[in-house]
Scaffold this motif. Sequence first.
Motif, short mmCIF file in Angstrom:
data_model
loop_
_atom_site.label_atom_id
_atom_site.label_comp_id
_atom_site.label_asym_id
_atom_site.label_seq_id
_atom_site.Cartn_x
_atom_site.Cartn_y
_atom_site.Cartn_z
N ASP A 71 0.82 -1.22 0.00
CA ASP A 71 0.00 0.00 0.00
C ASP A 71 0.85 1.26 0.00
O ASP A 71 0.33 2.36 0.21
N VAL A 72 2.14 1.10 -0.21
CA VAL A 72 3.07 2.22 -0.17
C VAL A 72 3.75 2.39 -1.53
O VAL A 72 4.14 1.41 -2.16
N VAL A 73 3.86 3.64 -1.98
CA VAL A 73 4.52 3.95 -3.25
C VAL A 73 5.72 4.86 -2.97
O VAL A 73 5.59 5.87 -2.28
N SER A 74 6.86 4.48 -3.50
CA SER A 74 8.05 5.31 -3.38
C SER A 74 8.78 5.34 -4.72
O SER A 74 8.44 4.59 -5.64
N PHE A 75 9.77 6.21 -4.83
CA PHE A 75 10.58 6.37 -6.05
C PHE A 75 9.71 6.66 -7.28
O PHE A 75 10.04 6.27 -8.40
N ILE A 76 8.59 7.37 -7.07
CA ILE A 76 7.65 7.61 -8.17
C ILE A 76 8.25 8.53 -9.24
O ILE A 76 7.83 8.49 -10.41
N LYS A 77 9.25 9.31 -8.89
CA LYS A 77 9.85 10.22 -9.86
C LYS A 77 10.42 9.47 -11.06
O LYS A 77 10.42 9.98 -12.18
N ARG A 78 10.88 8.25 -10.81
CA ARG A 78 11.44 7.46 -11.90
C ARG A 78 10.38 6.99 -12.88
O ARG A 78 10.70 6.49 -13.96
N GLN A 79 9.11 7.13 -12.51
CA GLN A 79 8.02 6.69 -13.38
C GLN A 79 7.35 7.85 -14.12
O GLN A 79 6.44 7.63 -14.91
N MET A 80 7.80 9.07 -13.86
CA MET A 80 7.18 10.22 -14.50
C MET A 80 7.37 10.16 -16.02
O MET A 80 8.46 9.85 -16.51
N GLY A 81 6.30 10.41 -16.75
CA GLY A 81 6.37 10.37 -18.20
C GLY A 81 6.24 8.97 -18.77
O GLY A 81 6.46 8.77 -19.96
N THR A 82 5.86 8.00 -17.92
CA THR A 82 5.66 6.62 -18.39
C THR A 82 4.19 6.25 -18.21
O THR A 82 3.39 7.04 -17.70
N ASP A 83 3.86 5.02 -18.57
CA ASP A 83 2.48 4.54 -18.42
C ASP A 83 2.27 3.79 -17.11
O ASP A 83 1.38 2.95 -16.99
N TYR A 84 3.08 4.11 -16.12
CA TYR A 84 3.00 3.46 -14.80
C TYR A 84 1.60 3.60 -14.20
O TYR A 84 0.96 4.65 -14.30
N GLU A 85 1.15 2.52 -13.52
CA GLU A 85 -0.14 2.54 -12.82
C GLU A 85 0.02 1.87 -11.45
O GLU A 85 0.68 0.83 -11.34
N PHE A 86 -0.57 2.47 -10.43
CA PHE A 86 -0.63 1.86 -9.10
C PHE A 86 -2.10 1.67 -8.75
O PHE A 86 -2.92 2.58 -8.95
N TRP A 87 -2.42 0.49 -8.24
CA TRP A 87 -3.82 0.19 -7.92
C TRP A 87 -4.01 0.06 -6.42
O TRP A 87 -3.22 -0.56 -5.72
N ASN A 88 -5.08 0.70 -5.93
CA ASN A 88 -5.45 0.59 -4.52
C ASN A 88 -6.98 0.60 -4.43
O ASN A 88 -7.64 1.54 -4.90
N LYS A 89 -7.53 -0.48 -3.87
CA LYS A 89 -8.99 -0.59 -3.70
C LYS A 89 -9.72 -0.31 -5.02
O LYS A 89 -10.64 0.49 -5.08
N ASP A 90 -9.28 -0.98 -6.06
CA ASP A 90 -9.89 -0.88 -7.39
C ASP A 90 -9.78 0.51 -8.00
O ASP A 90 -10.46 0.82 -8.98
N GLN A 92 -7.22 3.28 -9.80
CA GLN A 92 -5.96 3.38 -10.52
C GLN A 92 -5.34 4.76 -10.30
O GLN A 92 -6.03 5.78 -10.35
N TYR A 93 -4.04 4.78 -10.04
CA TYR A 93 -3.33 6.05 -9.86
C TYR A 93 -2.10 6.07 -10.77
O TYR A 93 -1.29 5.15 -10.75
N ARG A 94 -2.00 7.13 -11.54
CA ARG A 94 -0.83 7.30 -12.41
C ARG A 94 0.28 8.02 -11.64
O ARG A 94 0.07 8.54 -10.54
N ALA A 95 1.46 8.06 -12.24
CA ALA A 95 2.60 8.69 -11.58
C ALA A 95 2.32 10.16 -11.26
O ALA A 95 2.72 10.66 -10.20
N GLU A 96 1.62 10.85 -12.16
CA GLU A 96 1.31 12.26 -11.92
C GLU A 96 0.44 12.43 -10.67
O GLU A 96 0.60 13.39 -9.91
N GLU A 97 -0.49 11.50 -10.46
CA GLU A 97 -1.38 11.59 -9.31
C GLU A 97 -0.63 11.33 -8.01
O GLU A 97 -0.88 12.01 -6.99
N ILE A 98 0.29 10.37 -8.02
CA ILE A 98 1.08 10.09 -6.83
C ILE A 98 1.96 11.30 -6.50
O ILE A 98 2.04 11.74 -5.35
N SER A 99 2.60 11.85 -7.51
CA SER A 99 3.44 13.03 -7.29
C SER A 99 2.61 14.22 -6.80
O SER A 99 3.08 15.02 -5.99
N ALA A 100 1.39 14.33 -7.29
CA ALA A 100 0.51 15.41 -6.85
C ALA A 100 0.23 15.32 -5.35
O ALA A 100 0.12 16.35 -4.67
N LEU A 101 0.12 14.10 -4.84
CA LEU A 101 -0.13 13.92 -3.40
C LEU A 101 1.07 14.39 -2.58
O LEU A 101 0.91 14.99 -1.51
#
Length: 562
Positions: A71-90, A92-101
């Motif tokens: 349930d923890v996301v780190s090193f998200i900067k390395r995913q910026m500009g990619t199609d990375y997706e993180f899923w939590n409770k159905d 979807q969060y993209r790298a931009e959304e994680i960085s926004a938090l």
Amino acid sequence: MSKINKVYGIDLGTTYSCIAHMDEHSKADIITNSNGIKTTPSVVFFEDEGETTNIVVGEAAKESGKLYPNDVVSFIKRQMGTDYEFWNKDQQYRAEEISALILKKLAKDAEGKTGEPVKDVVITVPAYFGINEREATKRAGELADLNVVDIINEPTAAAIAYGISRETSKRVLVYDLGGGTFDVTLIDISPSAIEVIVTGGDHNLGGKNWDDAIINYLVEQYEEQTGNTDDVLEDAETAKELEVGAESAKKTLSDRKKAPISYIHGSDKIRVELTREKFEELTDTLLNRTIELTKLMLEEAKLKGEGKDQFDEIILVGGSTRMPQVETRIIQEFNVQPVKFDPDEAVAKGAAIYGMEKSIREWVQAKKEEMISQTGAGGEQELSLEKQEEIQEEVKRQASQTFKIGGKAIDVITETKIINVTSKSFGVVTTEIENGERVQKVTNLIKKNESLPIVNTQQFGTLEDHQDSVFIEIMENEFNDDHLEVIDATAIGEAELTIPPGLPANSPLEITFVLGDNGRLDVKAVELTDNRVIEVSIETTSVISTEQMAEAKEKSKSLVVL
């Protein structure tokens, strides 16, 4: 108009982030977070609270990773500009959304400390970031409800902070080794300008790689001590414990010769005493890579002119430069004693200074227009030269009395010019004849380390008789060659140009690339027979779309950032 918009500088780092502003003494200062610490771990924890999800950012999130690694996301900067997706409770969060938090957390804590809202920001990125990564960073700021005044390169920001109190001109080599990225940049600093000569680096090389080297060693020690060849990293909790332990040991070894590490996997408890000597042996190839990239950058500088590869100082920026091996190796390689300059703070401070200067210039322009309007003139051109000079001096007087940077009055009429270079090359896919066969290549129109802004036009021809359109594929790459293999480049955009019927093969086409100071690429294609034109503004192909942005903003309303 008596008040300017306050602009904050944000270093959105791979492992740690921080925010700076110009304080009441007109000096750049880091704003501590809610825990009173200057840097905040760039870690996000999605805390399940039944029907709701709390967003924990920072040290608490980092600690939560030991118990809730999935349930923890780190090193998200390395995913910026990619199609990375993180899923939590159905969800979807993209790298931009994680960085926004992370950005929301920084802004929230800064508001709590200063009592002022954080709205206008300058966010820094590695110099080596391309169009996709830069646009993704900008959109992360927008998702955090921030007005992103500008995106600037981290070494440039560090140079601004370093050069603001210096009156003499010098050339500096900025060696920036952060938690997840490495930048090396040669910069001319003078009282009136900061000019980047060349830049290089690797945005997948940083302190995390040193941590990973320790982790791999700890896994080897597990096998030696237990005789068990199970992959301990498949256990998420063990992997997280090793990650935290490795980072802690790395920091300890910056001050001490030994660091004890222990961890539990299943019924086994592993104890390891890691020496600085062993640590440096494990990570020597990583340090070698930074030196290789530095020398390669200097070779590129040499191509720009005699003496361009020479420098007066080496500045160490980024928390990972605290490792003693970095300073020792730089002295060995370049026979220069490097300057340790605010490793964790310089980038955010430089961004705050840059934002302040930009805001002041806007204030000056608005003040000038206000004074001209008061004269009843329709514009400056209607005023006598004497009146123009009078207004100029009055605006300058008011501004110099009101604003200071670095604790001293500045001449805000004379702008400190910042000249950057492109960190990537840009071209189009073309078809060439090799050994009687058609082969696709990438033809570069803009090459890495050219000074911004750049405009370049090249003429091409149609491939077939009677084509009705031309498909233009725009590519980004890291090579300075005129032509390269398509596999060595990344597609970042496309366009289709309709052409008149009945034209023979090799009918002329003209393609123009314009790369602005903001890193945005504009492409214009002209079919010269009938003068048909298409214009495309290349933003990205791998960032959150406009539709996804709207959905993400709606989603964020139900998230509480702690």
